[in-house]
Design a protein around this motif. Sequence first.
Motif, PDB file in Angstrom:
ATOM      1  N   ASP A  94     -77.544  42.588  10.016  1.00  0.00           N
ATOM      2  CA  ASP A  94     -77.608  41.264  10.643  1.00  0.00           C
ATOM      3  C   ASP A  94     -79.058  40.776  10.564  1.00  0.00           C
ATOM      4  O   ASP A  94     -79.921  41.278  11.294  1.00  0.00           O
ATOM      5  CB  ASP A  94     -77.153  41.356  12.100  1.00  0.00           C
ATOM      6  CG  ASP A  94     -77.165  40.007  12.805  1.00  0.00           C
ATOM      7  OD1 ASP A  94     -77.662  39.018  12.213  1.00  0.00           O
ATOM      8  OD2 ASP A  94     -76.687  39.938  13.953  1.00  0.00           O
ATOM      9  N   ASP A  96     -80.476  38.312  11.764  1.00  0.00           N
ATOM     10  CA  ASP A  96     -80.969  37.752  13.027  1.00  0.00           C
ATOM     11  C   ASP A  96     -81.299  38.839  14.041  1.00  0.00           C
ATOM     12  O   ASP A  96     -82.003  38.582  15.021  1.00  0.00           O
ATOM     13  CB  ASP A  96     -79.924  36.803  13.627  1.00  0.00           C
ATOM     14  CG  ASP A  96     -79.710  35.564  12.774  1.00  0.00           C
ATOM     15  OD1 ASP A  96     -80.686  35.104  12.162  1.00  0.00           O
ATOM     16  OD2 ASP A  96     -78.566  35.083  12.714  1.00  0.00           O
ATOM     17  N   ARG A  97     -80.799  40.046  13.803  1.00  0.00           N
ATOM     18  CA  ARG A  97     -81.005  41.125  14.776  1.00  0.00           C
ATOM     19  C   ARG A  97     -81.853  42.265  14.230  1.00  0.00           C
ATOM     20  O   ARG A  97     -82.677  42.831  14.948  1.00  0.00           O
ATOM     21  CB  ARG A  97     -79.640  41.661  15.233  1.00  0.00           C
ATOM     22  CG  ARG A  97     -79.707  42.795  16.239  1.00  0.00           C
ATOM     23  CD  ARG A  97     -78.332  43.063  16.830  1.00  0.00           C
ATOM     24  NE  ARG A  97     -77.363  43.490  15.829  1.00  0.00           N
ATOM     25  CZ  ARG A  97     -77.159  44.764  15.486  1.00  0.00           C
ATOM     26  NH1 ARG A  97     -77.864  45.720  16.069  1.00  0.00           N
ATOM     27  NH2 ARG A  97     -76.255  45.085  14.589  1.00  0.00           N
ATOM     28  N   ALA A 111     -78.225  40.142   2.817  1.00  0.00           N
ATOM     29  CA  ALA A 111     -77.337  39.711   3.904  1.00  0.00           C
ATOM     30  C   ALA A 111     -77.348  38.200   4.103  1.00  0.00           C
ATOM     31  O   ALA A 111     -76.477  37.661   4.791  1.00  0.00           O
ATOM     32  CB  ALA A 111     -77.728  40.417   5.203  1.00  0.00           C
TER      33      ALA A 111
END
Length: 327
Positions: A94, A96-97, A111
């Motif tokens: 991810d 964003d994470r 990704a």
Amino acid sequence: MRPPAFWDAAPTHPVARVLRPLGALYGRHTAGRMDRAGLRAPCPVLCVGNFTLGGAGKTPTALALAGLLRDLGANPAFLTRGYGGSLAGPVVVDPDRHRAGETGDEPLLLARLAPTILARDRLAGARLCVAQGADPVVMDDGLQNPSLTKDLSLAVVDAGVGVGNGLSFPAGPLRVPLARQWRHVNGLVLIGEGAKGEDVAKEAHRRGLPIHRARLIAAAGLSKRRVIAFAGIGRPEKFFVSLRETGAEIVDTRAFPDHHPYRASDLEDLAARAARAGADLVTTEKDHVRLPQLFAARVGVLPVTLRFNDPGPLIAQLKALVSGSQL
């Protein structure tokens, strides 16, 4: 690591000659491992690998191939080991994470385009890819890894360096003697131009393998800007050339080893250079994801995409993969 200069010299270089017996042992051992039969994944597997240690352009190639697969109506997902990251997986990446320290840099780029699974256990990773809706799996690297059966394997070669001195590590950059690797390859992706790359292409042609010629296209937008360029990739010089071709005015450069983890001292030095020169900092997408967020906000990026000169023969191979005729 930064490739030693003698890897790009003649195989008779004194250091290469001293290390050649060790390279022969390493190459023989890795070749034996490479020849092992792999396990069948739940869907077709496209492997994007290279013959040598270090960067050759696998990640932009994987991204371009996934784009072609999508055009054919397939649902590709990426499978990567996550070199340089702390996670073993299998895990869905991810952007964003996750951070580069967890996943490595390439998975964060992959990704952005398609579901990306990080897994050191390739079979477990392929199963998670399928659970995410993948068909086929695009494996970024892993040509020498025997754990999965590959339905289509493409070897990526940077034409500017070819296979170096043609010797196995540590005497040269090859992971396995080239003669032992051809049997595992279904095609060659040759990026850019260069005599050393043409030597590899001649051998591929002699063996009846398709040669897919490609080039990296840099995005516009930096024309006439004063910049300080830095990069920690396989060949930083290639990035500097691409940047110069956009029309940017490069006032200084700094090259770091491939996958370099940027330290505070590196960032302080780069910021000081930019302030003295009155210039902007610019780097690659792979480097940018390894920077701390606050510093990254001050650094420009030069995106590059891979474009195939004649995608027709490659599309034919991908159609066969999707249809299952290669299984």
